[in-house]
Write an enzyme that holds these catalytic residues in place. Structure first.
Site, short mmCIF file in Angstrom:
data_model
loop_
_atom_site.label_atom_id
_atom_site.label_comp_id
_atom_site.label_asym_id
_atom_site.label_seq_id
_atom_site.Cartn_x
_atom_site.Cartn_y
_atom_site.Cartn_z
N SER A 51 45.45 43.46 41.65
CA SER A 51 46.04 43.81 40.38
C SER A 51 45.71 42.77 39.32
O SER A 51 44.54 42.49 39.08
CB SER A 51 47.55 44.01 40.56
OG SER A 51 48.09 44.76 39.51
N ASP B 51 46.86 50.93 42.43
CA ASP B 51 47.22 49.52 42.51
C ASP B 51 47.03 48.91 43.90
O ASP B 51 47.62 49.36 44.88
CB ASP B 51 48.68 49.41 42.08
CG ASP B 51 49.16 47.97 41.93
OD1 ASP B 51 48.37 47.05 42.17
OD2 ASP B 51 50.33 47.79 41.57
#
Length: 293
Positions: A52, A180
């Site tokens: 991320s 993610d």
């Protein structure tokens, strides 16, 4: 003037070092302090991993940017409201067909488009052009598994790793729908175990902050639940194996979307610099003594 005072990274002889930058949204701005500490110690990692926001910061370091340069870029582009407004304006749809091209979505933003507007031009387009090997994590939504990306297009890989569910649209890459990377692997330190003598892991996930007198909003509850899930994953991983250095900067009071609070995040997490320097000095001394024994 020394290399440390200019922010220039000079290779330091001795045991090799690798760094895993964790995910956590805007809290990952704290990674700048970590990169600066490594610069000041003359440490050039032999490998980097990230999830991320950690993938984004890791890409900057892997591209050869110093901590000082990344700090300046964050201040210029994120802390400056005029800069943010200007870049967001450039991202607006220019036609009805562009609006309808991906279907009408009321809550999801195009993370790949946002990154192209905000990332420094210094970042190359492919992994192969980076100065330091980089591995980023993403989650295969339908395949229900972690995906490690180490080659090919860099921006789409970073976008996939940072595609927070419900906030950003998933990324289609290599025939898969990716979201993610923190969903499966918030701090991907195990990817570096065989690549360096000393692995550093930085956890910026944080946790919900408040007390029982205040009911969280639906948004706070959603992001807080995600933090709790990721901390559970990290705790399970640490029971199996631990990196040589594992640090948690003070970032919990900041929200995942507090990207314009660059100065407060860096100021409150600055203590991680001394923590890292002390831990790394000890680890290097121990590693060197074992080599000479």
């Amino acid at each position: 003037m020394t290399a440390a005072s200019t922010g220039e990274r000079v290779a330091r002889p001795g045991p090799s070092v690798a760094v895993a930058f964790g995910g956590g949204g805007a809290r990952g701005i704290a990674h700048v302090n970590v990169i600066e500490a490594l610069d000041e110690m003359g440490i050039r990692p032999v490998a980097i991993s990230g999830s991320s926001i950690g993938a984004i910061m890791g890409a900057g370091m892997a591209a050869g940017m110093s901590g000082r340069e990344i700090r300046a870029y964050c201040n210029e582009t994120l802390a400056n409201r005029a800069q943010v407004a200007g870049r967001m304006w450039k991202m607006r749809p220019t036609s009805i067909s562009e609006i309808l091209a991906g279907g009408i979505r009321f809550t999801q933003f195009n993370i790949e488009k946002i990154l192209k507007a905000f990332l420094p031009e210094r970042l190359p387009t492919t992994f192969e052009e980076l100065e330091i090997p980089l591995a980023v994590t993403a989650t295969d939504f339908y395949g229900q598994q972690e995906v490690i990306i180490e080659s090919g297009d860099l921006i789409s890989a970073i976008a996939a790793s940072a595609a927070i569910p419900a906030l950003f649209r998933p990324i289609r890459r290599d025939g898969r729908i990716l979201i993610d990377g923190g969903i499966y692997n918030p701090v991907p330190f195990e990817l570096l175990e065989e690549k360096a003598d000393i692995v550093i892991a930085i956890d910026v996930v944080g946790g919900p902050v408040g007390d029982d007198d205040k009911m969280p909003s639906s948004i706070d509850a959603m992001f807080g639940a995600s933090q709790l899930m990721m901390q559970s994953i990290i705790a399970t991983k640490l029971k199996r194996t631990r990196p040589v250095i594992f640090l948690r900067p003070q970032v919990s009071r900041f929200g995942v979307l507090d990207f314009m609070r660059v100065a407060p995040i860096l100021r409150e997490s600055v203590g991680v610099k001394d923590e890292l320097k002390h831990a790394l000095d000890a680890a290097l001394t121990f590693s060197e003594s074992r080599r000479s024994a």
